[in-house]
Write a protein that holds these residues in place. Structure first.
Motif, mmCIF file in Angstrom:
data_model
loop_
_atom_site.group_PDB
_atom_site.id
_atom_site.type_symbol
_atom_site.label_atom_id
_atom_site.label_comp_id
_atom_site.label_asym_id
_atom_site.label_seq_id
_atom_site.Cartn_x
_atom_site.Cartn_y
_atom_site.Cartn_z
ATOM 1 N N ALA A 57 -11.295 -1.835 0.872
ATOM 2 C CA ALA A 57 -11.248 -3.203 0.339
ATOM 3 C C ALA A 57 -12.605 -3.581 -0.249
ATOM 4 C CB ALA A 57 -10.858 -4.178 1.443
ATOM 5 N N GLY A 58 -13.658 -3.143 0.412
ATOM 6 C CA GLY A 58 -15.016 -3.453 -0.030
ATOM 7 C C GLY A 58 -15.430 -2.748 -1.311
ATOM 8 N N THR A 59 -14.548 -1.849 -1.838
ATOM 9 C CA THR A 59 -14.875 -1.201 -3.119
ATOM 10 C C THR A 59 -14.363 -2.037 -4.297
ATOM 11 O OG1 THR A 59 -12.821 0.086 -3.299
ATOM 12 C CG2 THR A 59 -14.650 1.113 -2.064
ATOM 13 N N GLY A 152 -8.998 -11.825 -3.817
ATOM 14 C CA GLY A 152 -7.619 -11.386 -4.073
ATOM 15 C C GLY A 152 -7.575 -9.900 -4.394
ATOM 16 N N LEU A 153 -8.525 -9.458 -5.214
ATOM 17 C CA LEU A 153 -8.587 -8.031 -5.572
ATOM 18 C C LEU A 153 -8.852 -7.179 -4.328
ATOM 19 C CD1 LEU A 153 -10.688 -8.423 -8.842
ATOM 20 C CD2 LEU A 153 -8.386 -7.478 -8.711
ATOM 21 N N MET A 157 -6.405 -4.293 -2.500
ATOM 22 C CA MET A 157 -6.834 -2.928 -2.197
ATOM 23 C C MET A 157 -6.698 -2.637 -0.710
ATOM 24 S SD MET A 157 -9.854 -2.614 -5.008
ATOM 25 C CE MET A 157 -10.147 -0.898 -4.731
ATOM 26 N N LEU A 158 -6.934 -3.634 0.113
ATOM 27 C CA LEU A 158 -6.776 -3.467 1.569
ATOM 28 C C LEU A 158 -5.298 -3.195 1.906
ATOM 29 C CD1 LEU A 158 -7.818 -3.618 4.478
ATOM 30 C CD2 LEU A 158 -7.679 -6.101 4.351
ATOM 31 N N ILE A 159 -4.417 -3.961 1.300
ATOM 32 C CA ILE A 159 -2.975 -3.785 1.545
ATOM 33 C C ILE A 159 -2.535 -2.380 1.108
ATOM 34 C CG2 ILE A 159 -0.682 -4.584 0.781
ATOM 35 C CD1 ILE A 159 -1.972 -7.446 0.652
ATOM 36 N N VAL A 168 2.010 -0.671 8.148
ATOM 37 C CA VAL A 168 2.616 -1.765 7.394
ATOM 38 C C VAL A 168 1.800 -3.039 7.597
ATOM 39 C CG1 VAL A 168 4.951 -0.813 7.425
ATOM 40 C CG2 VAL A 168 4.224 -2.381 9.256
ATOM 41 N N SER A 169 1.983 -3.984 6.680
ATOM 42 C CA SER A 169 1.230 -5.237 6.794
ATOM 43 C C SER A 169 2.098 -6.419 6.395
ATOM 44 C CB SER A 169 -0.029 -5.188 5.918
ATOM 45 O OG SER A 169 0.328 -5.191 4.554
ATOM 46 N N LEU A 170 1.620 -7.565 6.790
ATOM 47 C CA LEU A 170 2.243 -8.836 6.427
ATOM 48 C C LEU A 170 1.138 -9.776 5.979
ATOM 49 C CD1 LEU A 170 4.384 -11.142 6.418
ATOM 50 C CD2 LEU A 170 3.925 -11.439 8.831
ATOM 51 N N THR A 171 1.297 -10.321 4.776
ATOM 52 C CA THR A 171 0.355 -11.318 4.272
ATOM 53 C C THR A 171 0.815 -12.666 4.817
ATOM 54 O OG1 THR A 171 1.759 -11.231 2.311
ATOM 55 C CG2 THR A 171 -0.388 -10.182 2.142
#
Ligand code: IYR
Length: 222
Positions: A57-59, A152-153, A157-159, A168-171
């Motif tokens: 995500a940090g990239t 947001g970007l 990338m994290l997702i 899996v993830s949930l926003t």
């Protein structure tokens, strides 16, 4: 004004056209398997995996390379419980009073309600904060640029990184979510952007029967 320092771009990899076609298609087909999940298992996830996803995500690119994001990785059950309690208070208010009829109708296909057990079941909650401004060493505010776009970007990338790792993830966006500043002890120059729930899906997890728009619907070629 200091002079910019430039280095050769040594990290770029050029593939053959065939390889590019395959990589583009394979990447799409893999990311197209991602689904937002609400039924989580309590199965443990090694922290090392999450750390690499955060590094990914940090990239992300950011306005003036300020990287105006902060991630709070929560695995402590007491902190998760406090987040669930606070989120469910807001969600109850949302579903019973605050949401318009139109909004509730738009949410119908997702089958969501104010009950958020996943906030305690999932092994990790990631509080994503947007740093709206910085603090200079003399205490004055430092301006940040395109903060929402940048965060947001990074979140996208994290997702993707979480999906790539096989999780899996949930926003999740309880609104308002200022309680996250208090529970996660973040300063007031940081605004909660999103709460990302991360883990394995529960056995037999189900997802709503909804579809992605076609290429023609989302793109115009001129
Ligand atoms: N925050 C609520 C409502 C909600 C809103 C949107 I827009 C969604 O895409 C999904 C849910 C909740 O989490 O239930």
């Amino acid at each position: 004004m200091s002079k910019p320092n430039f280095l050769p771009l040594s990290s770029h990899v050029e593939y053959s056209l065939e390889e590019m076609q395959n990589r583009a298609k394979d990447f799409y087909q893999d990311l197209n398997k991602r689904r937002t999940v609400r039924d989580f298992s309590d199965k443990k996830v090694p922290l090392e995996i999450i750390k690499n996803c955060i590094l990914t995500a940090g990239t992300a690119p950011s306005g003036a390379n300020i990287q105006p994001w902060h991630f709070v990785i929560v695995s402590d059950s007491e902190v998760k419980r406090r987040i669930r309690v606070a989120a469910e208070i807001e969600e109850k208010e949302f579903y019973e009073r605050r949401a318009t009829k139109e909004w509730l109708e738009a949410l119908e296909p997702l089958g969501t309600d104010s009950d958020k057990p996943f906030l305690e079941t999932a092994p990790f909650l990631i509080g994503i904060f947007a740093r709206n401004y910085g603090i200079n060493s003399d205490g004055t505010k430092a301006k940040h640029y395109y903060v929402s776009e940048s965060v947001g970007l990074a979140t996208g990338m994290l997702i993707s990184a979480i999906h790539n790792a096989g999780l899996v993830s949930l926003t999740h966006t309880p609104s308002p979510m200022n309680f996250l500043n208090e529970i996660l002890e973040r300063p007031k120059n940081e605004k909660p952007f999103l709460l990302l729930v991360v883990g394995y899906p529960s056995k037999g997890a189900k997802v709503p029967d909804i579809h992605r728009k076609s290429l023609e619907e989302i793109a115009t070629f001129i």
